[in-house]
Motif scaffolding. Structure first.
Motif, mmCIF file in Angstrom:
data_model
loop_
_atom_site.group_PDB
_atom_site.id
_atom_site.type_symbol
_atom_site.label_atom_id
_atom_site.label_comp_id
_atom_site.label_asym_id
_atom_site.label_seq_id
_atom_site.Cartn_x
_atom_site.Cartn_y
_atom_site.Cartn_z
ATOM 1 N N LYS A 38 6.189 -3.352 12.406
ATOM 2 C CA LYS A 38 5.144 -2.333 12.350
ATOM 3 C C LYS A 38 5.565 -1.171 11.466
ATOM 4 O O LYS A 38 4.768 -0.627 10.708
ATOM 5 C CB LYS A 38 4.848 -1.832 13.766
ATOM 6 N N LYS A 39 6.834 -0.810 11.609
ATOM 7 C CA LYS A 39 7.341 0.304 10.814
ATOM 8 C C LYS A 39 7.295 -0.024 9.320
ATOM 9 O O LYS A 39 7.084 0.840 8.489
ATOM 10 C CB LYS A 39 8.786 0.598 11.239
ATOM 11 N N ALA A 67 -2.117 -0.902 9.115
ATOM 12 C CA ALA A 67 -2.061 -2.322 9.468
ATOM 13 C C ALA A 67 -1.305 -2.522 10.779
ATOM 14 O O ALA A 67 -1.652 -3.398 11.573
ATOM 15 C CB ALA A 67 -1.391 -3.105 8.350
ATOM 16 N N ALA A 68 -0.285 -1.691 11.006
ATOM 17 C CA ALA A 68 0.506 -1.825 12.218
ATOM 18 C C ALA A 68 -0.338 -1.522 13.452
ATOM 19 O O ALA A 68 -0.245 -2.214 14.459
ATOM 20 C CB ALA A 68 1.715 -0.891 12.151
ATOM 21 N N GLU A 75 -1.683 -4.051 16.699
ATOM 22 C CA GLU A 75 -1.609 -3.755 18.127
ATOM 23 C C GLU A 75 -2.997 -3.714 18.743
ATOM 24 O O GLU A 75 -3.206 -4.173 19.868
ATOM 25 C CB GLU A 75 -0.906 -2.412 18.349
ATOM 26 N N ASP A 110 6.106 6.403 14.131
ATOM 27 C CA ASP A 110 7.016 6.188 13.008
ATOM 28 C C ASP A 110 6.492 5.102 12.068
ATOM 29 O O ASP A 110 7.263 4.411 11.429
ATOM 30 C CB ASP A 110 8.418 5.816 13.508
ATOM 31 N N ILE A 111 5.205 4.951 12.006
ATOM 32 C CA ILE A 111 4.647 3.932 11.121
ATOM 33 C C ILE A 111 4.048 4.593 9.892
ATOM 34 O O ILE A 111 3.756 5.787 9.894
ATOM 35 C CB ILE A 111 3.572 3.101 11.844
ATOM 36 N N LYS A 112 3.872 3.799 8.845
ATOM 37 C CA LYS A 112 3.368 4.353 7.591
ATOM 38 C C LYS A 112 1.989 3.809 7.245
ATOM 39 O O LYS A 112 1.298 4.371 6.422
ATOM 40 C CB LYS A 112 4.339 3.990 6.453
ATOM 41 N N ASP A 113 1.632 2.695 7.863
ATOM 42 C CA ASP A 113 0.418 2.032 7.418
ATOM 43 C C ASP A 113 -0.448 1.625 8.612
ATOM 44 O O ASP A 113 0.058 1.236 9.659
ATOM 45 C CB ASP A 113 0.785 0.796 6.603
ATOM 46 N N ARG A 131 0.803 -1.223 0.000
ATOM 47 C CA ARG A 131 0.000 0.000 0.000
ATOM 48 C C ARG A 131 0.834 1.270 0.000
ATOM 49 O O ARG A 131 0.426 2.290 -0.546
ATOM 50 C CB ARG A 131 -0.934 -0.013 1.204
ATOM 51 N N ARG A 132 2.007 1.253 0.626
ATOM 52 C CA ARG A 132 2.776 2.497 0.760
ATOM 53 C C ARG A 132 4.017 2.522 -0.125
ATOM 54 O O ARG A 132 4.389 3.562 -0.624
ATOM 55 C CB ARG A 132 3.239 2.716 2.199
ATOM 56 N N ASP A 146 0.056 -7.184 3.994
ATOM 57 C CA ASP A 146 0.557 -5.972 4.639
ATOM 58 C C ASP A 146 2.051 -5.761 4.464
ATOM 59 O O ASP A 146 2.543 -4.659 4.600
ATOM 60 C CB ASP A 146 0.262 -6.020 6.139
ATOM 61 N N MET A 168 5.205 -2.108 7.826
ATOM 62 C CA MET A 168 3.875 -2.476 7.328
ATOM 63 C C MET A 168 3.458 -1.584 6.168
ATOM 64 O O MET A 168 3.627 -0.376 6.219
ATOM 65 C CB MET A 168 2.854 -2.330 8.451
ATOM 66 N N GLY A 169 2.882 -2.197 5.171
ATOM 67 C CA GLY A 169 2.463 -1.440 4.003
ATOM 68 C C GLY A 169 3.606 -1.195 3.043
ATOM 69 O O GLY A 169 3.426 -0.536 2.023
ATOM 70 N N HIS A 185 7.238 1.968 0.829
ATOM 71 C CA HIS A 185 8.501 2.411 1.407
ATOM 72 C C HIS A 185 9.350 1.188 1.750
ATOM 73 O O HIS A 185 8.855 0.077 1.847
ATOM 74 C CB HIS A 185 8.261 3.269 2.645
ATOM 75 N N MET A 232 2.519 5.388 18.523
ATOM 76 C CA MET A 232 3.093 4.937 17.242
ATOM 77 C C MET A 232 3.251 6.131 16.323
ATOM 78 O O MET A 232 2.298 6.586 15.705
ATOM 79 C CB MET A 232 2.191 3.863 16.647
#
Lengths: 307, 133
Positions: free
Chosen positions: A133-134, B62-63, B67, B57-60, A104-105, A175, A136-137, A107, B55
Protein backbone atom coordinates in the motif's frame (compact mmCIF):
# COMPACT_ATOMS: atom_id res chain seq x y z
CA UNK A 1 -10.77 9.93 -44.70
CA UNK A 2 -10.66 11.94 -41.52
CA UNK A 3 -7.95 11.29 -39.00
CA UNK A 4 -9.10 9.92 -35.63
CA UNK A 5 -9.49 12.52 -32.96
CA UNK A 6 -6.52 11.36 -30.93
CA UNK A 7 -4.22 11.88 -33.88
CA UNK A 8 -5.44 15.38 -34.43
CA UNK A 9 -4.89 16.15 -30.78
CA UNK A 10 -1.16 15.53 -30.89
CA UNK A 11 -0.72 17.03 -34.33
CA UNK A 12 0.17 14.07 -36.49
CA UNK A 13 0.79 15.08 -40.05
CA UNK A 14 2.07 13.24 -43.07
CA UNK A 15 5.64 13.57 -41.79
CA UNK A 16 4.84 11.55 -38.64
CA UNK A 17 5.50 12.12 -34.98
CA UNK A 18 8.57 13.86 -33.69
CA UNK A 19 9.93 11.48 -31.06
CA UNK A 20 12.61 13.99 -30.10
CA UNK A 21 9.98 16.51 -29.20
CA UNK A 22 8.05 13.84 -27.36
CA UNK A 23 11.18 13.06 -25.36
CA UNK A 24 11.72 16.70 -24.55
CA UNK A 25 8.11 17.04 -23.42
CA UNK A 26 8.44 14.28 -20.86
CA UNK A 27 11.77 15.58 -19.47
CA UNK A 28 13.03 12.01 -19.36
CA UNK A 29 16.23 13.07 -21.07
CA UNK A 30 17.14 15.13 -18.03
CA UNK A 31 16.90 12.10 -15.76
CA UNK A 32 18.92 10.03 -18.21
CA UNK A 33 21.62 12.70 -18.37
CA UNK A 34 21.65 12.89 -14.59
CA UNK A 35 22.12 9.13 -14.51
CA UNK A 36 25.03 9.46 -16.92
CA UNK A 37 26.75 12.22 -15.01
CA UNK A 38 26.03 11.04 -11.52
CA UNK A 39 27.07 7.43 -11.90
CA UNK A 40 30.53 6.40 -12.96
CA UNK A 41 30.86 3.42 -15.32
CA UNK A 42 27.92 1.01 -15.52
CA UNK A 43 27.84 1.39 -19.30
CA UNK A 44 25.70 -1.72 -19.95
CA UNK A 45 23.18 -0.63 -17.32
CA UNK A 46 22.89 2.84 -18.79
CA UNK A 47 22.41 1.41 -22.27
CA UNK A 48 19.67 -0.91 -21.04
CA UNK A 49 17.88 1.89 -19.25
CA UNK A 50 18.04 4.08 -22.32
CA UNK A 51 16.57 1.23 -24.33
CA UNK A 52 13.79 0.71 -21.83
CA UNK A 53 13.06 4.42 -21.76
CA UNK A 54 12.91 4.51 -25.56
CA UNK A 55 10.60 1.50 -25.62
CA UNK A 56 8.29 3.05 -23.06
CA UNK A 57 8.27 6.35 -24.86
CA UNK A 58 7.34 4.72 -28.15
CA UNK A 59 4.77 2.61 -26.35
CA UNK A 60 3.28 5.74 -24.87
CA UNK A 61 2.92 7.33 -28.27
CA UNK A 62 1.47 4.12 -29.67
CA UNK A 63 -1.01 3.98 -26.86
CA UNK A 64 -2.18 7.48 -27.57
CA UNK A 65 -2.66 6.57 -31.19
CA UNK A 66 -4.68 3.54 -30.22
CA UNK A 67 -2.08 1.09 -31.50
CA UNK A 68 -1.32 -0.60 -28.20
CA UNK A 69 -3.79 -1.22 -25.46
CA UNK A 70 -2.33 -3.02 -22.49
CA UNK A 71 -0.01 -1.58 -19.90
CA UNK A 72 3.38 -3.13 -20.55
CA UNK A 73 4.88 -5.26 -17.79
CA UNK A 74 7.42 -3.09 -16.04
CA UNK A 75 8.61 -5.25 -13.18
CA UNK A 76 12.38 -5.58 -13.22
CA UNK A 77 15.21 -7.43 -11.64
CA UNK A 78 18.55 -5.80 -10.86
CA UNK A 79 21.34 -8.26 -10.28
CA UNK A 80 24.88 -7.47 -9.28
CA UNK A 81 27.37 -7.49 -6.45
CA UNK A 82 26.92 -5.22 -3.45
CA UNK A 83 27.75 -1.57 -3.92
CA UNK A 84 27.25 -1.52 -7.67
CA UNK A 85 24.56 1.16 -7.58
CA UNK A 86 21.37 -0.88 -7.76
CA UNK A 87 19.44 1.29 -5.31
CA UNK A 88 20.59 4.52 -6.91
CA UNK A 89 19.58 3.30 -10.35
CA UNK A 90 16.22 2.14 -8.97
CA UNK A 91 15.65 5.63 -7.65
CA UNK A 92 16.31 7.08 -11.11
CA UNK A 93 14.17 4.38 -12.68
CA UNK A 94 11.24 5.45 -10.52
CA UNK A 95 11.74 8.98 -11.71
CA UNK A 96 11.88 7.92 -15.35
CA UNK A 97 8.72 5.83 -15.04
CA UNK A 98 6.99 8.74 -13.36
CA UNK A 99 8.00 11.20 -16.08
CA UNK A 100 6.75 8.80 -18.73
CA UNK A 101 3.48 8.44 -16.87
CA UNK A 102 3.77 4.74 -16.02
CA UNK A 103 3.63 5.31 -12.28
CA UNK A 104 1.56 8.09 -10.80
CA UNK A 105 3.77 9.28 -7.94
CA UNK A 106 7.30 8.12 -8.69
CA UNK A 107 8.47 7.43 -5.15
CA UNK A 108 10.64 4.49 -4.22
CA UNK A 109 9.92 2.25 -1.26
CA UNK A 110 12.96 0.16 -0.43
CA UNK A 111 12.35 -2.97 1.64
CA UNK A 112 14.02 -6.23 2.61
CA UNK A 113 12.65 -9.53 3.86
CA UNK A 114 12.10 -8.18 7.38
CA UNK A 115 9.64 -5.57 6.14
CA UNK A 116 7.53 -8.11 4.29
CA UNK A 117 7.61 -11.31 6.30
CA UNK A 118 5.99 -11.58 9.71
CA UNK A 119 7.05 -13.31 12.90
CA UNK A 120 4.07 -15.56 13.44
CA UNK A 121 1.13 -17.07 11.59
CA UNK A 122 -1.18 -14.44 10.20
CA UNK A 123 1.36 -11.65 10.58
CA UNK A 124 2.83 -11.81 7.10
CA UNK A 125 -0.18 -10.94 4.95
CA UNK A 126 -1.04 -7.65 6.66
CA UNK A 127 2.62 -6.71 6.83
CA UNK A 128 3.18 -7.33 3.14
CA UNK A 129 -0.04 -5.54 2.30
CA UNK A 130 1.01 -2.49 4.34
CA UNK A 131 4.24 -2.27 2.39
CA UNK A 132 2.48 -2.71 -0.92
CA UNK A 133 0.00 0.00 0.00
CA UNK A 134 2.82 2.33 0.87
CA UNK A 135 4.46 1.69 -2.48
CA UNK A 136 1.29 2.10 -4.56
CA UNK A 137 1.71 4.65 -7.29
CA UNK A 138 5.46 4.23 -7.13
CA UNK A 139 8.18 1.62 -7.21
CA UNK A 140 8.66 -1.15 -4.67
CA UNK A 141 12.34 -2.06 -4.42
CA UNK A 142 12.97 -5.42 -2.76
CA UNK A 143 16.61 -5.71 -1.82
CA UNK A 144 18.12 -9.19 -1.46
CA UNK A 145 14.84 -10.61 -2.69
CA UNK A 146 16.08 -14.22 -2.56
CA UNK A 147 15.78 -14.21 1.23
CA UNK A 148 12.03 -14.23 0.72
CA UNK A 149 12.25 -17.83 -0.34
CA UNK A 150 13.82 -20.29 2.09
CA UNK A 151 13.53 -23.76 0.62
CA UNK A 152 15.12 -25.38 3.69
CA UNK A 153 12.09 -24.47 5.80
CA UNK A 154 8.79 -25.40 4.24
CA UNK A 155 6.82 -23.56 6.90
CA UNK A 156 8.66 -20.33 6.22
CA UNK A 157 6.29 -17.37 6.02
CA UNK A 158 8.22 -15.96 3.06
CA UNK A 159 6.11 -18.06 0.73
CA UNK A 160 3.04 -16.15 1.82
CA UNK A 161 4.66 -12.82 1.02
CA UNK A 162 5.70 -14.18 -2.38
CA UNK A 163 2.13 -15.20 -3.17
CA UNK A 164 0.72 -11.80 -2.27
CA UNK A 165 3.43 -10.07 -4.29
CA UNK A 166 2.74 -12.22 -7.32
CA UNK A 167 -0.94 -11.46 -7.12
CA UNK A 168 -0.39 -7.72 -6.88
CA UNK A 169 2.24 -7.75 -9.63
CA UNK A 170 -0.29 -9.35 -11.92
CA UNK A 171 -3.51 -7.58 -10.99
CA UNK A 172 -2.30 -4.07 -10.24
CA UNK A 173 0.24 -3.42 -12.89
CA UNK A 174 -1.09 0.12 -13.27
CA UNK A 175 -0.53 0.89 -9.63
CA UNK A 176 2.80 -0.62 -8.77
CA UNK A 177 6.14 -1.53 -10.29
CA UNK A 178 8.28 -4.04 -8.40
CA UNK A 179 12.07 -4.19 -8.72
CA UNK A 180 13.89 -7.20 -7.29
CA UNK A 181 17.55 -6.80 -6.45
CA UNK A 182 20.34 -9.04 -5.26
CA UNK A 183 23.43 -11.04 -6.13
CA UNK A 184 23.22 -12.53 -9.59
CA UNK A 185 23.77 -16.14 -8.69
CA UNK A 186 21.31 -16.30 -5.80
CA UNK A 187 18.70 -14.34 -7.71
CA UNK A 188 19.01 -16.90 -10.48
CA UNK A 189 18.26 -19.65 -7.99
CA UNK A 190 15.38 -17.62 -6.56
CA UNK A 191 13.78 -17.20 -9.97
CA UNK A 192 14.30 -20.85 -10.79
CA UNK A 193 12.41 -21.95 -7.71
CA UNK A 194 9.70 -19.32 -8.22
CA UNK A 195 8.90 -19.49 -11.93
CA UNK A 196 5.95 -17.15 -11.38
CA UNK A 197 8.32 -14.26 -10.90
CA UNK A 198 10.40 -14.86 -13.97
CA UNK A 199 7.44 -14.72 -16.30
CA UNK A 200 6.20 -11.52 -14.68
CA UNK A 201 9.48 -9.68 -14.89
CA UNK A 202 10.09 -7.92 -18.16
CA UNK A 203 13.58 -6.53 -17.73
CA UNK A 204 16.60 -8.21 -16.22
CA UNK A 205 19.49 -5.79 -15.77
CA UNK A 206 22.90 -6.98 -14.71
CA UNK A 207 25.19 -4.60 -12.84
CA UNK A 208 28.88 -5.25 -13.53
CA UNK A 209 31.60 -4.71 -10.93
CA UNK A 210 33.50 -1.46 -11.15
CA UNK A 211 37.03 -1.42 -12.51
CA UNK A 212 39.82 0.04 -10.38
CA UNK A 213 39.82 3.14 -12.51
CA UNK A 214 36.10 3.64 -12.05
CA UNK A 215 36.39 3.16 -8.31
CA UNK A 216 39.06 5.86 -8.23
CA UNK A 217 36.75 8.19 -10.13
CA UNK A 218 33.97 7.37 -7.66
CA UNK A 219 36.26 8.10 -4.73
CA UNK A 220 37.24 11.45 -6.17
CA UNK A 221 33.59 12.28 -6.78
CA UNK A 222 32.62 11.35 -3.25
CA UNK A 223 35.43 13.44 -1.80
CA UNK A 224 34.65 16.41 -4.03
CA UNK A 225 31.04 16.30 -2.83
CA UNK A 226 32.33 16.83 0.71
CA UNK A 227 34.97 19.38 -0.27
CA UNK A 228 37.93 17.07 0.20
CA UNK A 229 40.56 16.02 -2.27
CA UNK A 230 43.62 13.76 -2.53
CA UNK A 231 47.05 15.25 -3.00
CA UNK A 232 49.21 13.54 -5.61
CA UNK A 233 50.74 11.04 -3.17
CA UNK A 234 47.39 10.43 -1.55
CA UNK A 235 45.81 9.63 -4.89
CA UNK A 236 48.54 7.16 -5.70
CA UNK A 237 48.18 5.56 -2.28
CA UNK A 238 44.45 5.25 -2.77
CA UNK A 239 44.94 3.57 -6.13
CA UNK A 240 47.08 0.99 -4.33
CA UNK A 241 44.43 0.76 -1.66
CA UNK A 242 41.75 -0.17 -4.20
CA UNK A 243 43.94 -2.93 -5.65
CA UNK A 244 44.65 -4.32 -2.18
CA UNK A 245 41.08 -4.01 -0.94
CA UNK A 246 39.64 -5.86 -3.90
CA UNK A 247 41.65 -8.95 -3.01
CA UNK A 248 40.14 -9.11 0.46
CA UNK A 249 36.80 -10.62 1.42
CA UNK A 250 33.58 -8.63 1.72
CA UNK A 251 34.57 -6.20 -0.97
CA UNK A 252 31.46 -4.15 -1.74
CA UNK A 253 32.53 -1.90 -4.63
CA UNK A 254 31.45 1.70 -4.14
CA UNK A 255 30.22 1.02 -0.60
CA UNK A 256 33.68 -0.18 0.45
CA UNK A 257 35.13 2.95 -1.06
CA UNK A 258 32.73 5.15 0.85
CA UNK A 259 33.56 3.42 4.12
CA UNK A 260 37.27 3.68 3.42
CA UNK A 261 36.95 7.38 2.74
CA UNK A 262 35.06 7.88 5.99
CA UNK A 263 37.88 6.22 7.91
CA UNK A 264 40.47 8.30 6.06
CA UNK A 265 38.66 11.49 6.97
CA UNK A 266 38.77 10.31 10.56
CA UNK A 267 42.53 9.77 10.38
CA UNK A 268 43.01 13.09 8.66
CA UNK A 269 41.16 14.88 11.44
CA UNK A 270 43.22 13.06 14.06
CA UNK A 271 46.45 13.87 12.31
CA UNK A 272 45.70 17.57 12.32
CA UNK A 273 44.56 17.42 15.89
CA UNK A 274 47.70 15.79 17.18
CA UNK A 275 49.93 18.09 15.17
CA UNK A 276 50.78 21.24 17.12
CA UNK A 277 50.46 24.48 15.24
CA UNK A 278 47.97 26.00 12.86
CA UNK A 279 46.21 24.25 10.01
CA UNK A 280 45.46 25.94 6.73
CA UNK A 281 42.30 25.69 4.67
CA UNK A 282 44.36 23.63 2.24
CA UNK A 283 45.23 21.18 5.03
CA UNK A 284 41.61 20.78 6.01
CA UNK A 285 40.72 19.79 2.48
CA UNK A 286 43.55 17.47 1.66
CA UNK A 287 43.80 13.76 2.32
CA UNK A 288 47.41 12.74 2.01
CA UNK A 289 49.28 9.47 1.62
CA UNK A 290 49.70 8.96 5.38
CA UNK A 291 45.94 9.00 5.91
CA UNK A 292 45.52 6.32 3.27
CA UNK A 293 48.57 4.20 4.08
CA UNK A 294 47.57 3.81 7.73
CA UNK A 295 44.76 1.52 6.62
CA UNK A 296 44.82 -2.04 7.89
CA UNK A 297 44.12 -3.23 4.36
CA UNK A 298 47.77 -2.68 3.43
CA UNK A 299 49.03 -4.71 6.39
CA UNK A 300 46.81 -7.64 5.57
CA UNK A 301 47.80 -7.37 1.95
CA UNK A 302 51.51 -7.56 2.80
CA UNK A 303 50.97 -10.54 5.05
CA UNK A 304 49.19 -12.32 2.26
CA UNK A 305 52.02 -11.54 -0.12
CA UNK A 306 54.56 -13.00 2.31
CA UNK A 307 52.61 -16.21 2.54
CA UNK B 1 -35.13 5.76 2.43
CA UNK B 2 -31.89 6.94 0.90
CA UNK B 3 -29.60 8.04 3.68
CA UNK B 4 -27.55 11.18 3.14
CA UNK B 5 -24.86 12.46 5.43
CA UNK B 6 -21.39 13.98 5.39
CA UNK B 7 -19.81 15.73 2.43
CA UNK B 8 -21.42 15.43 -1.02
CA UNK B 9 -24.66 14.26 0.58
CA UNK B 10 -26.62 16.29 -1.95
CA UNK B 11 -24.97 14.50 -4.87
CA UNK B 12 -25.81 11.13 -6.36
CA UNK B 13 -23.68 8.25 -5.06
CA UNK B 14 -20.00 8.75 -5.87
CA UNK B 15 -18.53 6.53 -8.55
CA UNK B 16 -15.27 4.71 -7.98
CA UNK B 17 -13.41 7.37 -9.96
CA UNK B 18 -15.00 10.10 -7.82
CA UNK B 19 -13.98 8.36 -4.62
CA UNK B 20 -10.46 7.89 -5.92
CA UNK B 21 -10.17 11.58 -6.73
CA UNK B 22 -11.44 12.64 -3.32
CA UNK B 23 -9.13 10.20 -1.55
CA UNK B 24 -6.17 11.46 -3.54
CA UNK B 25 -7.12 14.98 -2.50
CA UNK B 26 -7.01 13.90 1.16
CA UNK B 27 -3.62 12.23 0.69
CA UNK B 28 -2.19 15.26 -1.06
CA UNK B 29 -3.38 17.40 1.85
CA UNK B 30 -1.50 15.10 4.22
CA UNK B 31 -4.59 13.76 5.94
CA UNK B 32 -4.84 10.22 7.25
CA UNK B 33 -7.52 8.36 5.32
CA UNK B 34 -9.82 6.06 7.27
CA UNK B 35 -12.41 3.54 6.15
CA UNK B 36 -15.27 3.07 8.59
CA UNK B 37 -18.39 0.94 8.52
CA UNK B 38 -21.51 0.76 10.61
CA UNK B 39 -25.02 -0.60 10.62
CA UNK B 40 -26.16 2.29 12.77
CA UNK B 41 -25.92 5.39 10.61
CA UNK B 42 -27.73 7.61 13.10
CA UNK B 43 -26.32 11.11 12.63
CA UNK B 44 -25.42 11.30 16.31
CA UNK B 45 -23.57 7.97 16.22
CA UNK B 46 -19.90 8.90 16.13
CA UNK B 47 -18.65 5.40 16.86
CA UNK B 48 -18.33 3.70 13.52
CA UNK B 49 -16.08 0.69 13.30
CA UNK B 50 -12.77 1.10 11.53
CA UNK B 51 -11.61 -1.10 8.71
CA UNK B 52 -7.92 -1.57 9.38
CA UNK B 53 -5.72 1.23 10.60
CA UNK B 54 -5.75 4.87 9.54
CA UNK B 55 -3.71 5.16 6.37
CA UNK B 56 -1.29 7.99 6.97
CA UNK B 57 1.83 6.82 5.17
CA UNK B 58 0.53 6.15 1.69
CA UNK B 59 1.12 8.20 -1.43
CA UNK B 60 -1.51 6.99 -3.82
CA UNK B 61 -5.28 6.50 -3.69
CA UNK B 62 -4.92 3.01 -5.19
CA UNK B 63 -3.97 1.74 -1.74
CA UNK B 64 -7.18 3.05 -0.20
CA UNK B 65 -9.24 1.66 -3.05
CA UNK B 66 -7.67 -1.73 -2.43
CA UNK B 67 -8.77 -1.64 1.21
CA UNK B 68 -12.14 -0.15 0.36
CA UNK B 69 -12.91 -2.96 -2.07
CA UNK B 70 -11.90 -5.49 0.55
CA UNK B 71 -14.16 -3.77 3.09
CA UNK B 72 -17.11 -3.66 0.67
CA UNK B 73 -16.71 -7.37 0.05
CA UNK B 74 -17.00 -8.16 3.75
CA UNK B 75 -19.43 -5.45 4.86
CA UNK B 76 -21.46 -4.98 1.71
CA UNK B 77 -24.65 -4.76 3.76
CA UNK B 78 -23.38 -1.92 5.96
CA UNK B 79 -22.89 1.76 5.48
CA UNK B 80 -19.29 2.51 4.63
CA UNK B 81 -17.71 5.92 4.76
CA UNK B 82 -14.29 7.38 4.10
CA UNK B 83 -12.91 10.11 6.29
CA UNK B 84 -9.78 12.22 6.23
CA UNK B 85 -8.19 13.11 9.55
CA UNK B 86 -5.97 16.17 9.74
CA UNK B 87 -3.43 15.69 12.51
CA UNK B 88 -1.78 19.08 12.10
CA UNK B 89 -1.68 21.32 15.13
CA UNK B 90 -4.79 23.38 15.59
CA UNK B 91 -6.97 21.05 13.53
CA UNK B 92 -6.54 17.57 14.98
CA UNK B 93 -9.91 16.55 13.70
CA UNK B 94 -11.77 14.99 10.80
CA UNK B 95 -11.73 17.35 7.82
CA UNK B 96 -13.80 15.36 5.38
CA UNK B 97 -16.16 12.43 5.64
CA UNK B 98 -18.41 10.95 2.98
CA UNK B 99 -20.45 7.83 2.38
CA UNK B 100 -19.05 5.49 -0.23
CA UNK B 101 -21.28 2.44 0.06
CA UNK B 102 -24.73 1.68 1.41
CA UNK B 103 -26.84 -1.47 1.84
CA UNK B 104 -29.00 -2.48 -1.11
CA UNK B 105 -32.24 -1.75 0.69
CA UNK B 106 -32.18 0.90 3.33
CA UNK B 107 -34.95 0.49 5.89
CA UNK B 108 -34.29 3.96 7.28
CA UNK B 109 -35.19 4.98 10.82
CA UNK B 110 -38.09 4.39 13.11
CA UNK B 111 -39.51 6.73 15.65
CA UNK B 112 -39.62 5.56 19.26
CA UNK B 113 -42.12 7.26 21.52
CA UNK B 114 -41.50 6.99 25.26
CA UNK B 115 -44.11 8.19 27.70
CA UNK B 116 -42.75 9.76 30.84
CA UNK B 117 -44.14 11.19 34.02
CA UNK B 118 -47.30 13.21 33.62
CA UNK B 119 -48.20 13.58 30.02
CA UNK B 120 -44.57 14.06 28.86
CA UNK B 121 -43.53 12.21 25.76
CA UNK B 122 -39.94 11.74 24.57
CA UNK B 123 -39.14 10.89 20.99
CA UNK B 124 -36.02 9.19 19.69
CA UNK B 125 -34.93 7.89 16.34
CA UNK B 126 -33.47 4.43 15.81
CA UNK B 127 -31.79 3.01 12.76
CA UNK B 128 -33.72 0.07 11.34
CA UNK B 129 -30.58 -1.59 9.97
CA UNK B 130 -29.34 -1.97 13.50
CA UNK B 131 -32.72 -3.31 14.62
CA UNK B 132 -32.91 -5.92 11.85
CA UNK B 133 -29.87 -7.71 13.30
Amino acid sequence: MEAPESMVAIGVDAAGIDLRRELADTHVAEVLDLLDNELVGLAPVKTRIRQIAALLLVDRVRRRMGLASETPTLHMSFTGNPGTGKTTVALRMAEILHKLGYVRRGHLVSVTRDDLVGQYIGHTAPKTREVIKKAMGGVLFIDEAYYLYRPENERDYGQEAIEILLQVMENQRDDLVVIFAGYAERMERFFRSNPGFRSRIAHHIDFPDYTDKELMAIAEKMLAAQNYRFDAAGAKAFRDYIVARRKQPHFANARSIRNALDRMRLRQANRHFEHPGLVSLEDLMTIDAADVRASRVFEIDQEQDKR
Amino acid sequence: MRLTQGCFSYLPDLTEADIRTQVQYCIDKGWAVNIEFSDDPHPRNTFWEMWGLPMFDIKDAAAVMLELNACCKVHGDSYIRVSGFDSSHGWESVRISFLVDRPKNEPGFRLIRTEGAGRMVRYSVQSMTAVAE
